[in-house]
Scaffold this active site. Structure first.
Site, PDB file in Angstrom:
ATOM      1  N   HIS A 187      26.947  52.829   3.228  1.00 55.74           N
ATOM      2  CA  HIS A 187      26.695  52.658   4.653  1.00 55.74           C
ATOM      3  C   HIS A 187      27.985  53.063   5.360  1.00 55.74           C
ATOM      4  CE1 HIS A 187      23.179  50.302   3.517  1.00 55.74           C
ATOM      5  NE2 HIS A 187      23.945  49.550   2.754  1.00 55.74           N
ATOM      6  N   ARG A 194      26.400  40.669  -6.302  1.00 57.15           N
ATOM      7  CA  ARG A 194      26.271  41.633  -5.213  1.00 57.15           C
ATOM      8  C   ARG A 194      27.554  42.433  -5.062  1.00 57.15           C
ATOM      9  NH1 ARG A 194      21.987  41.852  -2.048  1.00 57.15           N
ATOM     10  NH2 ARG A 194      22.412  43.090  -0.193  1.00 57.15           N
ATOM     11  N   CYS A 246      21.148  53.401   0.031  1.00 60.23           N
ATOM     12  CA  CYS A 246      20.971  52.062  -0.521  1.00 60.23           C
ATOM     13  C   CYS A 246      19.512  51.748  -0.872  1.00 60.23           C
ATOM     14  CB  CYS A 246      21.610  51.039   0.418  1.00 60.23           C
ATOM     15  SG  CYS A 246      22.140  49.555  -0.438  1.00 60.23           S
TER      16      CYS A 246
END
Ligand code: GLN
Length: 236
Positions: free
Chosen positions: A192, A128, A94
């Site tokens: 993640h 997002r 990320c």
């Protein structure tokens, strides 16, 4: 391997440890230990020099400002560049992924210079991307589907020097239908999870690259249960 111990380097716990990606170091340690491979892990804070003799360098996600600071300090330090030039393995998630590129978007979307270790540029997307992500890995890397959790505003474009890590089956990833990027022994991803907990084959790819030999299989019953549970949650 250039020494008798696998050296794992966790970059900037003070800036890039927001999303639990430090778990990736624990997975590499555990999988090395189960195979009798001696290892050491070094945590390098952002006010410390990055050692150049590591075998695997791991970077995690972070908020926009710490990401900018991390990029500035890593560029000034130069240790990660020297290690990558030597052929060390780099696995970045990320914010860590974006800052390996030539440029990424800062907190107001302003262009910020990255490390230039991966031929990617990132900017800020309209909204997002938050949720599960699943991807089919580039066939030449020869591993099963990857699963993770993404949480980022960034969109990433690959240049000719990088290849996509996976084709997105579910989720957003880079924003162009692909997820992550790799070149040589450098891999970046939006996943993640932590990514190596959910994807033991990816952990073993990094270990294989680092030690330069094939690894005996180990019992992945629990990891596989977690994988199935996460894959079923989004694909069934
Ligand atoms: N700040 C970056 C973005 O929003 C990275 C976020 C993260 O590391 N999860 O795209």
């Amino acid at each position: 391997m250039s020494s008798d111990r696998l050296k794992i380097v966790w970059i900037y716990p003070d800036l890039l440890s927001t999303y639990g990606d430090q778990g990736n170091t624990i997975v590499l340690e555990r999988r090395a230990k189960l195979r009798g491979i001696p290892y050491e892990t070094v945590h390098v804070r952002s006010d410390q020099p990055v050692p150049t003799d590591g075998h695997v360098y791991l970077l995690g996600g972070g908020e926009d400002r710490p990401q900018i600071l991390a990029a500035q300090r890593l560029r000034a330090d130069g240790g990660l560049h020297r290690a990558a030039e030597r052929g060390a393995v780099v696995f970045a998630v990320c914010a860590g992924y974006q800052l390996l590129g030539t440029q990424f978007g800062g907190e107001e979307g302003q262009p910020v210079q990255g490390l230039g270790l991966l031929d990617i540029t990132s900017g800020r997307g309209e909204r997002r991307a938050v949720g599960e992500i699943v991807g089919d890995v580039a066939p030449e890397l020869n591993m099963p589907r990857i699963t993770g959790f993404e949480n980022h505003q960034g969109v990433t474009r690959l240049g000719p020097g990088a290849r996509p890590l996976a084709r997105v089956v579910h989720g957003v990833g880079n924003g162009d239908g692909y997820e992550g990027a790799y070149a040589g022994r450098i891999i970046g991803t939006y996943m993640h999870g932590p990514a190596l907990v959910r994807n033991p084959a990816l952990a073993d790819l990094l270990l294989r690259w680092a030690i330069g030999q094939d690894l005996p299989p180990i019992d992945d019953t629990w990891a596989n249960r977690l994988r199935e549970e996460r894959l079923n949650a989004v694909l069934s």
